[in-house]
Design a protein around this motif. Structure first.
Motif, PDB file in Angstrom:
ATOM      1  N   ASN B  59      23.588 -25.503  76.112  1.00 50.57           N
ATOM      2  CA  ASN B  59      22.286 -24.975  76.550  1.00 50.57           C
ATOM      3  C   ASN B  59      21.413 -24.599  75.358  1.00 50.57           C
ATOM      4  O   ASN B  59      21.875 -23.986  74.403  1.00 50.57           O
ATOM      5  N   ASP B  95      20.633 -28.767  78.299  1.00 51.98           N
ATOM      6  CA  ASP B  95      19.904 -28.155  79.400  1.00 51.98           C
ATOM      7  C   ASP B  95      19.174 -26.935  78.851  1.00 51.98           C
ATOM      8  O   ASP B  95      19.564 -26.367  77.835  1.00 51.98           O
ATOM      9  N   LEU B  96      18.097 -26.561  79.531  1.00 47.91           N
ATOM     10  CA  LEU B  96      17.294 -25.408  79.098  1.00 47.91           C
ATOM     11  C   LEU B  96      17.726 -24.185  79.877  1.00 47.91           C
ATOM     12  O   LEU B  96      17.685 -24.181  81.098  1.00 47.91           O
ATOM     13  N   LEU B  97      18.082 -23.128  79.166  1.00 48.30           N
ATOM     14  CA  LEU B  97      18.386 -21.880  79.842  1.00 48.30           C
ATOM     15  C   LEU B  97      17.214 -20.924  79.618  1.00 48.30           C
ATOM     16  O   LEU B  97      16.913 -20.563  78.489  1.00 48.30           O
TER      17      LEU B  97
END
Lengths: 344, 344
Positions: B59, B95-97
């Motif tokens: 992330n 993925d973007l957190l």
């Protein structure tokens, strides 16, 4: 570090693990001793380790369609829903994991749960295609909690097939077209989006219904196809200008504000003004509707609230996501502005 | 399941773990046998378990200021930067957190790494306050890779203190004010944002500089305070109307488009039109600048590119984030539109 905590607390490392991960039986007195020792040594237990033990990620996943060069976050539709989801996630102590999926990329939704990337999933931009429906059905069978936003699927028997949160676009569309008829328009162009979205089908059904109710002929040549982008509305300028100048159209109802604004800009370049030469109604009531000049008549959709409700449903019961197939449909509201002034 | 894979492959469970987690020494032939057995049984190894073993989350964290009721994602500024970050993260398999932090909430940036929630961090909306600076300094000492977007901090010696990606707002502000002087304005109101953002200080420095270069008196009563919201521009309507009607102001330069549009709307209600009764220039070149009527003169900031560059720097080298304190400043561009038509 865990070793030092064990030493200071006078317990085994295994006990420290059990306490810090919140698993297994530990006496309260022992637990307090371990926590005190950990605090004294400034030991931050890995949230990942904790969640690994409890099979929890602490993340609410949000699937978003990914299209290169399209500023998705700048789209009122997505940004409002994300805002609502984010607000609720924040309130419940969850972080948002954004998962971009290309339109034709396999939908590995179930794997996201198997891999413990997310505890629950909200799906934006889902379509009624074999690919999307198949992935949702698989997810449904797996029993993982998820919710589809602003898209509906045909019911199975009397049951909705998945948990969905949508808005009443059929009524919204009816209100918009009814308003155009009420101000004296009878040749209403309808610019719709792709049929793989239930949104488009709902709007079309509302349009057809009002024409029938008003005794107006449904003319397929007045139903034009866009793709919900501003450019797709602008691209119809030639057709729209010809229809208006020939007296074959006196109003335009666009299935979203972006397409309405694109059409308005194109027609302005040809000397035709919304609210003067034709009536114009958009849909969504984006910021742009109020900032446009003339201000745009539109239909307010509670996207923010829809996002909040979806997140709340999934994250309710103190972080123990529960699954329930239920369909929620929120009301929408017509807002009349300058682009559809009464006609003499 | 792991047990079954071990049985089918004829190896120990520990070996299965080593292979599926990619850690420890395993013979190639054994590895292939385990992978074949796992595939045959449809076993999906937990990405979390894999990452746990490798201390990786996959992330990219994005810290966002959280303010209830403020539609952050709808803000051009944030949404464009997020779009750029998301595009690059997607390209690199991250993925973007999204991590929302309330303005006065402690900044537990370092804990996010210790907890293996993120592999690298981009911070949006950072301010030059003791709270924010302290958290960044702690993060810097911890050696974790992070980047601050659209905010700069005073250099330590000749070195930038943190990795930052910013735009040249000093030059942007100068270009905007210079343009207003060039079209004949000499009493230029400046609506600025809070001083805790380097953005505001840069714009103010540019404004001061052009007045000095042009031999115009700097009058503090022409420098007004907003907070970058549309409402804060609108709230200045009384003051702005009085200044314009008294002949004490012939132009307004607002530090962002939202405040410019708020002021423009307020003044329109009083019968004063931008581009006719006064010249108006915004900043950011948001969609709204082009959709406003009259269209708004503004300064284009490459927010999308700034987000992309920050993410690329952090995620470069095949997913092994490297830290480097370096400051990148991208150019901006004045765009002249109807709101600042030449004055006779």
């Amino acid at each position: 570090m865990r070793q030092q905590v064990a030493k200071l607390a006078g317990v085994s490392e295994a006990t420290v693990s059990r306490v810090l991960n919140g698993v297994g039986p530990v006496k309260e007195e022992t637990k307090q001793r371990v926590l005190a020792a950990a605090a004294e040594l400034g030991y931050v237990p890995s949230a990942l380790a904790q969640r690994f033990a409890r099979k929890k990620s602490g993340n609410l996943g949000v699937v978003l369609p990914y299209v290169p060069k399209v500023p998705l976050f700048s789209t009122y539709y997505f940004s409002e829903m994300l805002g609502g989801i984010g607000e609720e996630a924040q309130a419940q102590g969850y972080d948002l994991l954004m998962l971009f999926r290309k339109p034709e990329q396999p939908r590995d939704y179930t794997a996201l749960f198997q891999a413990h990337k997310v505890d629950a999933l909200i799906i934006l931009g889902a379509r009624d295609t074999a690919l999307d429906r198949g992935a949702l059905e698989e997810l449904e069978r797996s029993g993982h909690p998820f919710c589809v936003l602003n898209q509906r699927y045909a019911a199975r028997g009397n049951e909705p097939p998945f948990m969905t949160v949508d808005a009443d676009h059929w009524s919204g569309s009816r209100a918009a077209v009814r308003h155009l008829v009420d101000i004296g328009c009878s040749r209403i162009v309808f610019i719709n989006g792709p049929a793989q979205y239930s949104n488009s089908l709902d709007r079309r059904a509302g349009y057809d219904r009002v024409l029938a109710e008003s005794g107006l002929e449904l003319r397929e040549e007045l139903v034009l196809a866009g793709n919900y982008s501003r450019t797709s509305g602008y691209a119809l300028t030639d057709q729209l200008e010809a229809l208006i100048r020939a007296g074959d159209a006196d109003a335009i109802f666009a299935a979203n504000d972006r397409m309405a604004i694109g059409a308005m800009q194109g027609l302005r370049e040809r000397g035709l003004e919304a609210g003067r030469d034709y009536a114009l109604c958009g849909y969504d009531d984006a910021d742009a509707a109020r900032m446009a000049s003339p201000q745009l008549t539109s239909v307010t959709v509670p996207f923010h609230e829809m996002g909040q409700i979806a997140a709340r449903r999934l994250l309710q019961q103190d972080g123990e996501p529960k699954i329930s197939a239920a369909s929620t449909i929120l009301p929408v509201q017509l807002v009349i502005r300058e682009s559809s002034r009464s006609r003499q």
